[in-house]
Motif scaffolding. Structure first.
Motif, PDB file in Angstrom:
ATOM      1  N   SER A  83      34.197  52.376  30.245  1.00 41.82           N
ATOM      2  CA  SER A  83      34.765  51.587  31.350  1.00 41.82           C
ATOM      3  C   SER A  83      34.313  52.139  32.708  1.00 41.82           C
ATOM      4  O   SER A  83      34.358  53.346  32.944  1.00 41.82           O
ATOM      5  N   THR A  84      33.908  51.212  33.599  1.00 35.32           N
ATOM      6  CA  THR A  84      33.439  51.598  34.945  1.00 35.32           C
ATOM      7  C   THR A  84      34.497  51.364  36.024  1.00 35.32           C
ATOM      8  O   THR A  84      34.296  51.750  37.179  1.00 35.32           O
ATOM      9  N   GLY A  85      35.567  50.640  35.671  1.00 39.60           N
ATOM     10  CA  GLY A  85      36.599  50.308  36.656  1.00 39.60           C
ATOM     11  C   GLY A  85      36.338  48.993  37.391  1.00 39.60           C
ATOM     12  O   GLY A  85      37.183  48.549  38.175  1.00 39.60           O
ATOM     13  N   MET A 115      36.425  45.832  36.543  1.00 40.67           N
ATOM     14  CA  MET A 115      37.424  44.770  36.337  1.00 40.67           C
ATOM     15  C   MET A 115      38.711  45.099  37.101  1.00 40.67           C
ATOM     16  O   MET A 115      39.258  44.252  37.810  1.00 40.67           O
ATOM     17  N   ALA A 145      47.528  46.055  33.677  1.00 38.61           N
ATOM     18  CA  ALA A 145      46.845  47.174  33.011  1.00 38.61           C
ATOM     19  C   ALA A 145      45.450  46.742  32.569  1.00 38.61           C
ATOM     20  O   ALA A 145      45.297  46.047  31.568  1.00 38.61           O
ATOM     21  N   THR A 146      44.462  47.135  33.361  1.00 34.05           N
ATOM     22  CA  THR A 146      43.072  46.835  32.972  1.00 34.05           C
ATOM     23  C   THR A 146      42.375  48.075  32.415  1.00 34.05           C
ATOM     24  O   THR A 146      41.272  47.993  31.908  1.00 34.05           O
ATOM     25  N   ALA A 147      43.022  49.238  32.539  1.00 41.38           N
ATOM     26  CA  ALA A 147      42.357  50.493  32.157  1.00 41.38           C
ATOM     27  C   ALA A 147      42.077  50.556  30.657  1.00 41.38           C
ATOM     28  O   ALA A 147      42.839  50.020  29.850  1.00 41.38           O
ATOM     29  N   PRO A 196      50.430  58.432  24.932  1.00 43.32           N
ATOM     30  CA  PRO A 196      51.449  57.399  25.166  1.00 43.32           C
ATOM     31  C   PRO A 196      50.793  56.049  25.426  1.00 43.32           C
ATOM     32  O   PRO A 196      49.674  55.999  25.952  1.00 43.32           O
ATOM     33  N   ILE A 243      50.848  53.326  27.811  1.00 41.51           N
ATOM     34  CA  ILE A 243      51.366  53.167  29.179  1.00 41.51           C
ATOM     35  C   ILE A 243      51.980  51.786  29.351  1.00 41.51           C
ATOM     36  O   ILE A 243      53.111  51.642  29.823  1.00 41.51           O
ATOM     37  N   LEU A 244      51.231  50.780  28.961  1.00 40.65           N
ATOM     38  CA  LEU A 244      51.666  49.393  29.168  1.00 40.65           C
ATOM     39  C   LEU A 244      52.965  49.113  28.410  1.00 40.65           C
ATOM     40  O   LEU A 244      53.888  48.487  28.942  1.00 40.65           O
ATOM     41  N   PHE A 262      45.308  43.656  29.300  1.00 40.92           N
ATOM     42  CA  PHE A 262      43.984  43.217  28.860  1.00 40.92           C
ATOM     43  C   PHE A 262      43.841  43.603  27.395  1.00 40.92           C
ATOM     44  O   PHE A 262      44.463  44.584  26.949  1.00 40.92           O
ATOM     45  N   LYS A 304      48.966  41.902  20.610  1.00 44.40           N
ATOM     46  CA  LYS A 304      49.251  42.918  21.642  1.00 44.40           C
ATOM     47  C   LYS A 304      50.185  42.347  22.716  1.00 44.40           C
ATOM     48  O   LYS A 304      51.058  43.046  23.236  1.00 44.40           O
ATOM     49  N   LYS A 307      53.672  44.286  23.311  1.00 43.50           N
ATOM     50  CA  LYS A 307      53.841  45.050  24.549  1.00 43.50           C
ATOM     51  C   LYS A 307      54.733  44.329  25.563  1.00 43.50           C
ATOM     52  O   LYS A 307      54.898  44.791  26.686  1.00 43.50           O
ATOM     53  N   ASN A 317      39.253  39.812  26.191  1.00 43.34           N
ATOM     54  CA  ASN A 317      37.787  39.749  26.341  1.00 43.34           C
ATOM     55  C   ASN A 317      37.119  40.348  25.116  1.00 43.34           C
ATOM     56  O   ASN A 317      37.551  41.350  24.565  1.00 43.34           O
ATOM     57  N   GLY A 345      31.228  47.534  32.140  1.00 38.43           N
ATOM     58  CA  GLY A 345      30.099  47.758  33.036  1.00 38.43           C
ATOM     59  C   GLY A 345      29.440  46.513  33.612  1.00 38.43           C
ATOM     60  O   GLY A 345      28.634  46.613  34.529  1.00 38.43           O
ATOM     61  N   LYS A 357      33.615  39.119  37.804  1.00 38.58           N
ATOM     62  CA  LYS A 357      34.899  39.798  37.588  1.00 38.58           C
ATOM     63  C   LYS A 357      35.869  39.507  38.733  1.00 38.58           C
ATOM     64  O   LYS A 357      37.070  39.407  38.527  1.00 38.58           O
TER      65      LYS A 357
HETATM   66  O1  PMT Z   1      36.008  48.802  33.652  1.00 39.21           O
HETATM   67  P1  PMT Z   1      34.921  47.799  33.294  1.00 39.21           P
HETATM   68  O2  PMT Z   1      33.588  48.476  33.025  1.00 39.21           O
HETATM   69  O3  PMT Z   1      34.842  46.675  34.305  1.00 39.21           O
HETATM   70  O4  PMT Z   1      35.328  47.140  31.890  1.00 39.21           O
HETATM   71  C1  PMT Z   1      36.413  46.253  31.835  1.00 39.21           C
HETATM   72  C2  PMT Z   1      37.245  46.441  30.543  1.00 39.21           C
HETATM   73  C3  PMT Z   1      36.406  46.100  29.333  1.00 39.21           C
HETATM   74  C4  PMT Z   1      37.727  47.909  30.430  1.00 39.21           C
HETATM   75  C5  PMT Z   1      38.486  45.480  30.679  1.00 39.21           C
HETATM   76  O5  PMT Z   1      38.032  44.156  30.789  1.00 39.21           O
HETATM   77  C6  PMT Z   1      39.427  45.605  29.488  1.00 39.21           C
HETATM   78  O6  PMT Z   1      39.282  44.969  28.454  1.00 39.21           O
HETATM   79  N1  PMT Z   1      40.445  46.489  29.637  1.00 39.21           N
HETATM   80  C7  PMT Z   1      41.390  46.846  28.534  1.00 39.21           C
HETATM   81  C8  PMT Z   1      40.795  47.944  27.708  1.00 39.21           C
HETATM   82  C9  PMT Z   1      41.702  48.394  26.582  1.00 39.21           C
HETATM   83  O7  PMT Z   1      41.961  49.572  26.464  1.00 39.21           O
HETATM   84  O8  PMT Z   1      42.186  47.470  25.799  1.00 39.21           O
HETATM   85  P2  PMT Z   1      43.154  47.712  24.534  1.00 39.21           P
HETATM   86  O9  PMT Z   1      43.095  46.456  23.782  1.00 39.21           O
HETATM   87  O10 PMT Z   1      42.808  48.991  23.802  1.00 39.21           O
HETATM   88  O11 PMT Z   1      44.582  47.930  25.189  1.00 39.21           O
HETATM   89  C10 PMT Z   1      45.503  46.847  25.380  1.00 39.21           C
HETATM   90  C11 PMT Z   1      46.254  47.032  26.681  1.00 39.21           C
HETATM   91  O12 PMT Z   1      47.106  48.190  26.611  1.00 39.21           O
HETATM   92  C12 PMT Z   1      45.369  47.236  27.919  1.00 39.21           C
HETATM   93  O13 PMT Z   1      45.977  46.539  28.965  1.00 39.21           O
HETATM   94  C13 PMT Z   1      45.405  48.756  28.152  1.00 39.21           C
HETATM   95  O14 PMT Z   1      45.256  49.076  29.528  1.00 39.21           O
HETATM   96  C14 PMT Z   1      46.806  49.099  27.659  1.00 39.21           C
HETATM   97  N2  PMT Z   1      46.940  50.448  27.072  1.00 39.21           N
HETATM   98  C15 PMT Z   1      46.256  50.770  25.943  1.00 39.21           C
HETATM   99  C16 PMT Z   1      46.429  52.014  25.366  1.00 39.21           C
HETATM  100  C17 PMT Z   1      47.294  52.938  25.990  1.00 39.21           C
HETATM  101  N3  PMT Z   1      47.473  54.162  25.468  1.00 39.21           N
HETATM  102  N4  PMT Z   1      47.936  52.605  27.106  1.00 39.21           N
HETATM  103  C18 PMT Z   1      47.775  51.376  27.670  1.00 39.21           C
HETATM  104  O15 PMT Z   1      48.365  51.079  28.716  1.00 39.21           O
END
Ligand code: PMT
Length: 206
Positions: free
Chosen positions: A24-26, A28, A88-90, A120, A122-123, A134, A148, A152, A160, A170, A193
């Protein structure tokens, strides 16, 4: 309206020079923070290690690990009301090494096995505000994202397929679908984005 956005990856250190992470580059998350600030909202961006400039009008808190990200999010939402929003996009690492060595591990000190413990969610752990997540998926994208969203407790989730051309990590573009807790799906075309971010913020304003 107050908005807290997470962006970028987290790093989970094995020793001072090695870590577990993801691509992830941040981009989004920074786009979401920018779109929210354009609306005049009070935006705090909690960013993992990324090389991006802070969008105008956005407060930024830099973190490294998932546990630091959780703590920064809780601080930013400390006196939040039910109308405030957490987006939560991280790409948070779900696992971290059971311990981080104080100095660089030598090959002879490694046995090829890395014991991991859960980080943990977070979301999931944030309560009492509107939440948008996301879902970064590689198969069964819509079904996994819908699961999800329910698990959550989200207002909606942005799904995506991170293996599709022009999507995911990226890229400057993304193709996403918004999925609600009732399973309703709104699919968007390939957009920048920033355009995706403006659609998310627009949906939250309705
Ligand atoms: O940063 P970029 O390079 O622009 O890329 C964008 C992206 C691909 C990172 C973004 O579009 C994206 O999909 N972000 C979510 C990435 C993710 O971790 O997805 P997940 O399906 O594993 O998690 C589901 C959700 O729970 C997410 O909102 C995530 O932030 C949150 N989460 C997940 C695990 C955790 N321990 N804590 C969380 O809060």
């Amino acid at each position: 309206m107050r908005v807290v956005v997470t962006a970028g990856p987290t790093r989970e250190y094995i020793d001072p020079v090695r870590f577990l992470s993801n691509p992830s580059t941040g981009k989004m998350g920074f786009a979401v923070a920018r779109a929210a600030a354009e609306r005049g909202w009070d935006v705090t961006l909690v960013a993992g290690p990324v090389a991006l400039k802070t969008p105008k009008g956005v407060k930024r808190v830099d973190v490294t690990s998932a546990r630091e990200m959780l703590s920064a999010v809780k601080d930013a939402l400390a006196d939040a009301s039910k109308d405030d929003v957490f987006i939560a996009t991280a790409a948070v690492a779900d696992w971290r090494p059971g311990k981080c060595a104080k100095s660089k591990l030598k090959k002879r000190e490694m046995d090829g096995v890395l014991r991991l413990v859960r980080n943990p969610d977070i979301l999931k752990s944030v309560k009492g505000v509107r939440k948008v997540g996301f879902a970064a998926e590689t198969k069964d994208v819509l079904a996994e994202a819908a699961r999800k969203c329910r698990e959550k407790g989200l207002e909606f989730i942005v799904a995506n397929d991170v293996t599709a051309p022009g999507c995911g990590f990226g890229t400057d573009t993304n193709r996403v679908a918004f999925i609600g807790p009732d399973g309703a799906i709104e699919s968007l075309p390939l957009l920048s984005k920033l355009a995706v971010a403006r659609r998310i913020v627009g949906k939250l304003s309705r």
